[in-house]
Design an enzyme around this catalytic site. Structure first.
Site, short mmCIF file in Angstrom:
data_model
loop_
_atom_site.label_atom_id
_atom_site.label_comp_id
_atom_site.label_asym_id
_atom_site.label_seq_id
_atom_site.Cartn_x
_atom_site.Cartn_y
_atom_site.Cartn_z
N TYR A 54 1.08 -0.94 -0.13
CA TYR A 54 0.12 -0.16 -0.32
C TYR A 54 0.83 0.80 0.02
O TYR A 54 1.30 1.63 1.02
CB TYR A 54 -0.98 -0.35 1.53
N ALA A 60 -17.68 -2.17 1.13
CA ALA A 60 -17.49 -2.15 -0.28
C ALA A 60 -17.37 -1.50 -0.76
O ALA A 60 -17.94 -0.88 -1.95
CB ALA A 60 -19.24 -2.55 -0.41
N1 LIG Z 1 -5.99 -7.65 2.21
C1 LIG Z 1 -6.18 -7.56 1.14
O1 LIG Z 1 -5.90 -7.71 -0.13
C2 LIG Z 1 -7.04 -5.96 1.04
C3 LIG Z 1 -7.82 -5.72 0.06
C4 LIG Z 1 -8.35 -4.55 0.56
C5 LIG Z 1 -8.42 -4.33 1.45
N2 LIG Z 1 -7.81 -4.42 2.47
C6 LIG Z 1 -7.52 -3.81 3.84
O2 LIG Z 1 -9.19 -3.21 3.62
C7 LIG Z 1 -8.93 -1.83 4.68
C8 LIG Z 1 -10.90 -1.41 3.94
O3 LIG Z 1 -11.01 -1.77 2.75
P1 LIG Z 1 -11.36 -0.14 1.95
O4 LIG Z 1 -10.78 0.59 2.38
O5 LIG Z 1 -10.78 -0.89 0.56
O6 LIG Z 1 -12.94 -1.06 1.75
P2 LIG Z 1 -14.23 -0.39 2.61
O7 LIG Z 1 -13.50 0.05 3.34
O8 LIG Z 1 -15.23 -0.60 2.31
O9 LIG Z 1 -14.26 1.56 1.90
C9 LIG Z 1 -13.20 2.49 2.43
C10 LIG Z 1 -14.21 3.65 1.77
O10 LIG Z 1 -15.41 3.95 2.58
C11 LIG Z 1 -15.13 5.42 2.33
N3 LIG Z 1 -15.71 5.12 4.04
C12 LIG Z 1 -15.73 5.13 5.53
N4 LIG Z 1 -16.40 4.69 6.25
C13 LIG Z 1 -17.73 5.52 5.40
C14 LIG Z 1 -19.12 5.89 6.02
N5 LIG Z 1 -19.26 5.24 7.36
N6 LIG Z 1 -20.23 6.06 5.07
C15 LIG Z 1 -19.27 6.22 3.34
N7 LIG Z 1 -18.15 5.80 3.31
C16 LIG Z 1 -17.32 5.28 4.02
C17 LIG Z 1 -13.89 5.83 2.94
O11 LIG Z 1 -13.83 6.66 2.40
P3 LIG Z 1 -12.71 7.99 3.57
O12 LIG Z 1 -10.71 7.43 2.60
O13 LIG Z 1 -13.32 9.06 2.73
O14 LIG Z 1 -13.37 7.91 4.57
C18 LIG Z 1 -13.33 4.86 2.53
O15 LIG Z 1 -13.43 5.35 0.22
C19 LIG Z 1 -8.05 -1.34 3.91
O16 LIG Z 1 -7.96 -0.04 3.69
C20 LIG Z 1 -7.17 -2.37 3.41
O17 LIG Z 1 -6.06 -2.16 5.17
C21 LIG Z 1 -6.73 -5.21 2.28
#
Ligand SMILES: NC(=O)c1ccc[n+]([C@@H]2O[C@H](COP(=O)([O-])OP(=O)(O)OC[C@H]3O[C@@H](n4cnc5c(N)ncnc54)[C@H](OP(=O)(O)O)[C@@H]3O)[C@@H](O)[C@H]2O)c1
Length: 281
Positions: A58, A204
């Protein structure tokens, strides 16, 4: 003292983490300044959501997280990940990768170190040998995997067992919009092996809360009736599925972080759960 946030076990590793952590994969992106991210980190620590998920791939995330942790040195738990690229198979390459992560994070150890994905020329058993060596060297409190299938989890757990090291977690995509772990055997394997399921993309990718499908309409209605938000209902549904689940919603805005911690401290009724299960299938 009672923890602010309910804690969940990382399998049999002895490490316990808050049920809700913070995903930081966008922390290294341009436009997210240190002050903004510092506010997210401080809000997370204030709420007891002191688990931060990062990875060497990342770009800029480990460094940005490390900087925030230096500015606010309250206790925090860090997950990072090793990317098993084809050229990386020697013990030295694993040590070097971990040292790089620790240097960027400004820490002596990580609380959980994961193999980021299962595709490697080394094979899963060898990957676990390397991971076990890192754990034995004391720079990693617990070890796990990410994006592993159920059968790959069994191979990993069995190999680590030779070293007396439990497989602590499998980090996989899981949300109301992506329920594969319930169908592909991963959640069941977590139960059988006593392994934590760390749910990534639990919102999502930020889609939750936007109007659209029947699921989004149902979520919005349920949230309105409970005076919660759709994101809070979605996270509550996820954490209510099993005691082994830990959710790591990504946030680069403190208001999102504060909203997400509002998913804790109450429970959806069985009827509400069943409705969301049905509509999201
Ligand atoms: N192991 C793997 O292969 C893998 C793959 C993908 C992700 N990950 C991990 O999982 C974490 C989470 O996944 P993700 O970040 O891809 O997706 P997510 O958590 O489903 O969504 C994050 C997005 O949602 C927004 N958000 C957060 N809280 C919100 C709320 N209450 N209402 C509306 N929107 C909201 C954030 O905006 P803002 O940024 O503007 O706050 C960001 O754009 C990643 O950060 C990473 O650490 C791991």
């Amino acid at each position: 003292m009672e923890p602010l946030m309910p804690l969940r076990a990382l399998g049999r590793s002895g490490v316990r983490v808050p049920a809700l952590g913070v995903g930081t994969n966008r922390w290294g992106r341009r436009g997210r300044g240190a002050d903004q991210l510092g506010r997210v980190l401080s809000a997370a620590l204030d709420a007891g959501a002191n688990l931060f998920d990062t990875a060497e791939v990342y770009l800029g995330s480990e460094k940005a997280l490390g900087e925030c942790l230096r500015r606010d040195p309250r206790p925090a738990l860090v997950v990072s990940k090793f990317a098993p690229y084809p050229t990386r198979f020697s013990a030295g390459s694993f040590q070097k990768a971990l040292q790089g992560s620790l240097a960027r994070l400004g820490r002596d150890s990580v609380d959980l170190y994961l193999i980021h994905f299962p595709f490697s020329l080394l094979g899963i058993a060898r990957l676990m040998d390397r991971l076990a060596e890192l754990a034995q060297a004391g720079r990693v409190r617990a070890v796990g995997v990410s994006n592993f299938s159920a059968s790959q989890m069994y191979v990993a757990a069995e190999r680590l067992d030779r070293y007396g090291i439990p497989l602590a977690a499998n980090e996989v995509q899981f949300s109301l919009f992506h329920r594969d772990p319930e169908r592909n055997g991963v959640l069941e394997a977590c139960r059988k092996l006593d392994v934590a399921l760390i749910a990534y993309r639990p919102l999502a990718g930020g889609r939750i809360g936007r109007p659209g499908s029947a699921l989004e309409t149902t979520l919005a209605g349920m949230a309105h009736a409970r005076q919660k938000t759709a994101a809070q209902v979605a996270l509550n549904w996820l954490l209510g599925k099993d005691e082994r689940i830990v959710a790591i919603p990504g946030a680069t805005r403190a208001e999102h972080l504060k909203e997400n911690v509002g998913a804790i401290g109450w429970t959806l009724s069985d009827d509400e759960h069943a409705t969301l299960d049905r509509v999201s299938t």
